[in-house]
Write a protein that holds these residues in place. Structure first.
Motif: not given
Ligand code: MN3
Length: 238
Positions: A68, A120, A169, A202, A204, A206
């Protein structure tokens, strides 16, 4: 450690240097380092992560953080540096790039990569080893005034995180003097709508798929119970 040091622009740090850098980061964060990161102009650097890659285990594994941070976050930095080279954005801070490209159809790639760098960096600080628990008293008062209780606030964050369709998010933000929970899609960030981010999660895939597969709710609730950095939220709210 070596897998992230593939770019000429990234200094190669040994484990010992990395730990020293991390300790320095903690001190630097305590003196309001976020704006320092955000103001750094191009070429943009991958900001240090404020703990070791295995520091959030067993809740988020070093494997997840390694990919990540070392691949996804670094990828956004590398992309942005290429995209802004010799453009009007070349010498602008990350925040100026984000606010200057938000909503512009011809600048989507620049916005997405710049916002993802910011998001991030903010996400890593939104968690800490031995996080979760009770917020500091001053933040707890603000949370109770806006949501009724800390549990109700956490439920609202989890609800936003789980109901975000696809990538995005969940955020705790300050909107005027009231705390709110909002969700954003893809790279979108509440900065562009005048709200002040306090914390983010987060969502997402991933961020959680290696550790939780499709169980996004388990990941989100674990972050809120075990890792969320209420002190960081309070710093941002002050
Ligand atoms: Mn991310």
């Amino acid at each position: 450690m070596n897998k992230r040091n593939t770019s000429n622009s990234t200094p190669v740090l040994g484990r010992r240097s990395f730990l020293i850098a991390s300790a320095g980061t903690v001190a630097w964060l305590a003196t309001g380092g976020l704006s320092g990161i955000a103001q750094a102009a191009a070429p943009h650097a991958l900001p240090p992560i404020p703990y070791a890659e295995n520091a959030l285990e067993p809740f988020i594994t070093a494997d997840t953080i390694g990919f990540h941070y070392g691949k996804h976050h670094k990828g956004y930095v590398d992309n942005l540096n290429k995209l802004v080279e010799r453009t009007e954005y070349a010498d602008l801070s990350l925040e100026k790039i984000i606010t200057g490209t938000a909503g512009r159809a011809d600048k989507t790639a620049i916005f997405n990569n710049a916002a993802q760098i910011w998001n991030h960096t903010f996400y890593w600080k939104s968690m800490r080893p031995k996080g979760g628990g009770e917020p500091p008293a001053l933040l707890k008062q603000k949370i109770e005034a806006s949501f009724g209780s800390v549990d109700a606030c956490k439920k609202e964050i989890a609800g936003a995180a789980v109901s975000q369709f696809g990538s995005g998010w969940a955020w705790l933000v300050l909107d005027g003097d009231k705390l709110k929970v909002v969700k954003t899609a893809n790279a979108d960030v509440p900065l562009t709508t005048g709200m002040k981010p306090l914390l983010t999660v987060d969502v997402w895939e991933h961020a959680y798929y290696l550790d939780y597969q499709n169980r996004r709710a388990d990941y989100v609730n674990t972050v809120l119970d075990k890792l969320i950095n209420w002190e960081f939220a309070l710093q941002n709210a002050s």
